[in-house]
Write an enzyme that holds these catalytic residues in place. Structure first.
Site, PDB file in Angstrom:
ATOM      1  N   HIS A 311      68.729  41.842  -0.808  1.00 43.01           N
ATOM      2  CA  HIS A 311      69.868  41.302  -1.565  1.00 43.01           C
ATOM      3  C   HIS A 311      70.036  42.112  -2.847  1.00 43.01           C
ATOM      4  O   HIS A 311      69.049  42.553  -3.436  1.00 43.01           O
ATOM      5  CB  HIS A 311      69.615  39.827  -1.922  1.00 43.01           C
ATOM      6  CG  HIS A 311      70.860  39.077  -2.271  1.00 43.01           C
ATOM      7  ND1 HIS A 311      71.409  39.101  -3.525  1.00 43.01           N
ATOM      8  CD2 HIS A 311      71.664  38.312  -1.505  1.00 43.01           C
ATOM      9  CE1 HIS A 311      72.502  38.362  -3.528  1.00 43.01           C
ATOM     10  NE2 HIS A 311      72.684  37.878  -2.318  1.00 43.01           N
ATOM     11  N   ASP A 369      71.313  34.626   5.177  1.00 43.45           N
ATOM     12  CA  ASP A 369      71.752  34.862   6.567  1.00 43.45           C
ATOM     13  C   ASP A 369      70.624  34.897   7.568  1.00 43.45           C
ATOM     14  O   ASP A 369      70.869  34.905   8.783  1.00 43.45           O
ATOM     15  CB  ASP A 369      72.523  36.184   6.623  1.00 43.45           C
ATOM     16  CG  ASP A 369      73.825  36.098   5.844  1.00 43.45           C
ATOM     17  OD1 ASP A 369      74.000  36.865   4.885  1.00 43.45           O
ATOM     18  OD2 ASP A 369      74.638  35.218   6.182  1.00 43.45           O
TER      19      ASP A 369
END
Ligand code: SDX
Length: 435
Positions: A311, A369
């Site tokens: 991320h 996710d």
């Protein structure tokens, strides 16, 4: 606010006597920012930050992320508490209005959403223009964008009431369009929204019900869907939100701006990662293949990524991933699904990755996710609809950020500059004079 924080940053251009004093702006929490708006004027240089990894594009009061600590706050409330104690419509009100609603405000807001869920009958015809096998995110881009054709002429975005109506229409109608995109892809009749159902229930109803059978709501799936929507609702200035803000900064129609956000979210590096995780797990096929896959990921020439990991902001666990993992176990357990191979594989993949120096040194952890697709698959949601569900949830974040931008008196059209490295000025060469 740290009242002892320094007030400015002075920069000097080496080899010249030019310097600039740039004010520091301090937030309520998180890093301060250097206001560089005078930099070009004072020093004749731009800053350079492709991908905006170190650039604050705006001032916002909506969502805060501490990537090192794995913290996510919606209007100051920790995502863990909202996921456990709140629900999507209440979170939508919070993101849009800045405070948790009282009972009357919540009832009015909920009613406002419920009574905007139908879409114009002529919008139905847009679906017929798509192939049945069109990706539902392509359908979402098209049909949500088409809403601009139905709500444009009388839309004055400088009028707070019209901004509120646009927000209601988007939050309420995007699930209907999303569910109809799915129904269209499987050749089943569209199910009209029901005003008697709560938001998540209504979405599941439109996705799964058929006219020939009575609808039986599953409270486990409803609670899981509502929590997934809460977890995906907003996330600071991510790529799709920044797209909505940039489009909105020109004064464009808000429905068209949200369609632009849907397009940006679709990418596998962003909201498309949940679909990519399931594809990755299926391609790995068996836990015995994980070491070879990890070796492939670490081989730069393969360009293979461990989808659902990493991320731009979180350099620790994404708090949403933790909640999603817990929800995964809950939902599979409550649905009586034991030893789900994809979950077993995901957990083994996570265990191996988190003990591997490649991932540790790059601070790569599971993001939102990584587990969401496993829950959605267990809930019977088709893989192609995973990112659509992300878009349904993020619509409230996009419209909240759009509203904040429009209402910001200092708001200007977004127009980044560049570092030009192309040819310097040169004269045209006639065709017959070229080599
Ligand atoms: C979302 O911004 C948001 O808030 C987004 C989001 C939201 O709610 O809006 O949180 C939703 O988009 C979550 C992210 C979903 N995407 C994925 O899971 C796709 C896989 N992850 C990545 O491609 C990547 O981690 C990003 C895109 C998420 C972040 O990319 P960055 O910040 O640009 O990091 P990078 O590409 O510069 O990577 C730094 C290093 C590189 O290695 P080196 O060149 O230093 O050797 O880490 C490596 C990368 O190769 N790396 C990965 C990796 N992610 C980064 N290596 C393997 N697998 C990965 N997933």
């Amino acid at each position: 606010m740290n009242d002892k924080a320094p007030g400015s940053l002075t920069v000097t251009l080496e080899g010249t006597n030019r310097s600039a004093t740039l004010p520091l702006k301090h937030g309520s929490i998180g890093p301060s920012v250097v206001d560089i708006r005078r930099l070009y004027n004072d020093l004749g240089v731009f800053t350079f930050d492709p991908g905006y990894g170190a650039t604050a594009s705006c001032e916002s009061r909506i969502t805060y992320i501490d990537g090192d600590e794995g913290v996510l706050l919606y209007r100051g409330y920790p995502i863990e508490q909202l996921a456990e104690k709140s629900h999507f419509i209440e979170v939508a009100y919070l993101l849009l209005n800045g405070e948790l609603p009282n009972a009357q405000q919540l009832a009015e807001f909920d009613r406002g959403v419920r009574y905007h869920t139908m879409i114009h009958e002529q919008l139905r015809r847009f679906f017929d223009g798509f192939r049945r096998d069109a990706h539902p995110m392509a359908v979402m881009c098209g049909v949500v964008g088409a809403m601009a054709a139905f709500y444009h002429d009388n839309l004055d975005i400088t009028d707070p009431r019209q901004r509120e109506i646009a927000a209601f229409r988007l939050i309420a109608k995007v699930p209907t369009i999303a569910a109809w995109a799915y129904k269209y892809s499987i050749g089943q009749p569209f199910m009209y929204p029901r005003n008697d159902l709560r938001y998540a229930d209504n979405f599941l109803y439109m996705l799964n019900a058929v006219p020939t059978e009575p609808w039986v709501n599953n409270p486990i799936l409803s609670r899981a869907m509502d929590r997934i929507l809460v977890l995906h609702a907003d996330h600071e200035q991510n790529a799709s939100t920044s797209t909505v803000r940039l489009a909105g900064s020109t004064g464009a129609n808000p429905f068209a701006c949200i369609a632009a956000g849907i397009a940006a979210l679709w990418g596998p590096a962003h909201g498309g990662a949940n679909e990519a995780v399931l594809k990755m797990l299926s391609e790995i096929g068996h836990p015995k293949n994980i070491p070879a896959f990890i070796a492939e990921v670490k081989d730069k020439n393969s360009h293979t990524r461990l989808m659902g990991f990493g991320h731009r902001v979180y350099k620790n666990f994404d708090p949403r991933a933790k909640i999603m993992k817990e929800t995964c176990h809950e939902v599979l357990g409550e649905l009586g699904i034991k030893n789900e191979p994809l979950l077993e594989m995901a957990m083994e993949l996570e265990r191996i990755a988190l003990s591997d120096e490649y991932f540790i040194s790059r601070k790569l952890y599971p993001n939102v996710d990584f587990y969401s697709g496993i829950i959605l698959k267990a809930m019977g949601i088709p893989t192609s609809m995973f990112t659509v569900l992300f878009a349904v949830a993020r619509t409230v974040g996009w419209i909240s950020q759009w509203k904040e931008m429009i209402e910001d008196p200092s708001q200007r059209i977004g127009r980044p500059r560049q570092l030009y490295t192309g040819p310097t000025r040169r004269d045209y060469i006639a065709l017959d004079a070229r080599p």
